[in-house]
Enzyme design. Structure first.
Site, PDB file in Angstrom:
ATOM      1  N   SER A   1      50.957  18.375 118.586  1.00  0.00           N
ATOM      2  CA  SER A   1      50.633  18.754 120.048  1.00  0.00           C
ATOM      3  C   SER A   1      51.230  20.224 120.509  1.00  0.00           C
ATOM      4  O   SER A   1      51.453  20.419 121.422  1.00  0.00           O
ATOM      5  CB  SER A   1      51.234  17.859 120.874  1.00  0.00           C
ATOM      6  OG  SER A   1      50.732  16.437 120.469  1.00  0.00           O
ATOM      7  N   ARG A   2      51.400  21.110 119.252  1.00  0.00           N
ATOM      8  CA  ARG A   2      51.863  22.480 119.612  1.00  0.00           C
ATOM      9  C   ARG A   2      53.265  22.608 120.349  1.00  0.00           C
ATOM     10  O   ARG A   2      53.524  23.335 120.862  1.00  0.00           O
ATOM     11  CB  ARG A   2      50.781  23.281 120.490  1.00  0.00           C
ATOM     12  CG  ARG A   2      49.572  23.259 119.924  1.00  0.00           C
ATOM     13  CD  ARG A   2      48.522  24.615 120.479  1.00  0.00           C
ATOM     14  NE  ARG A   2      49.144  25.695 120.664  1.00  0.00           N
ATOM     15  CZ  ARG A   2      49.176  26.740 119.648  1.00  0.00           C
ATOM     16  NH1 ARG A   2      48.985  26.559 118.368  1.00  0.00           N
ATOM     17  NH2 ARG A   2      49.631  27.967 120.096  1.00  0.00           N
ATOM     18  N   LEU A   3      53.989  21.289 120.213  1.00  0.00           N
ATOM     19  CA  LEU A   3      55.489  21.353 120.507  1.00  0.00           C
ATOM     20  C   LEU A   3      56.535  21.858 119.408  1.00  0.00           C
ATOM     21  O   LEU A   3      57.245  21.101 118.739  1.00  0.00           O
ATOM     22  CB  LEU A   3      55.968  19.945 120.934  1.00  0.00           C
ATOM     23  CG  LEU A   3      55.082  19.374 121.948  1.00  0.00           C
ATOM     24  CD1 LEU A   3      55.376  17.893 122.266  1.00  0.00           C
ATOM     25  CD2 LEU A   3      54.969  20.321 122.988  1.00  0.00           C
TER      26      LEU A   3
END
Length: 114
Positions: A93-95
């Site tokens: 999740s692009r974290l």
């Protein structure tokens, strides 16, 4: 490293190493590698693979029976003196994780503490 979702970025000053350091490193390399460094004329295009191998063979004959192979003047190195290092790790999740280290101002060639 895209497949691993990892990257490292290093920033800083680049300086040419002194000739004495280049000499010491060149001498520490295997003889065949030193001959290859002369034959390949570092960072310059070659006419063909055959021309490169012919030049290497000629040098092998010239330096047969001796361990002494002089460092060519064009052969040397550069040193990166880092001031900033970033480690990046991809996550779902692009974290993403990013760890950034910067060197503080300080005395000496390397600067201060990280």
């Amino acid at each position: 490293w895209e497949a691993l979702e990892r990257s490292i970025r290093i920033e800083g000053r680049v300086q040419q190493v002194p000739p004495e350091e280049s000499d010491a490193y060149f001498t520490s390399r295997p003889k065949a590698s030193r001959l290859g460094a002369i034959a390949s004329d570092q960072s310059r295009p070659i006419a063909s693979r055959e021309a490169l191998e012919a030049k290497w063979s000629e040098l092998e004959g010239r330096y047969e029976g001796t361990a002494e192979v002089p460092r060519p003047l064009h052969w040397g190195g550069f040193r990166l003196v880092p001031s900033r290092i970033e480690f990046w790790k991809g996550r779902e999740s692009r974290l993403h994780d990013r760890l950034v280290y910067t060197r503080g101002e300080g005395e000496g060639e390397g600067g201060g503490e990280w």
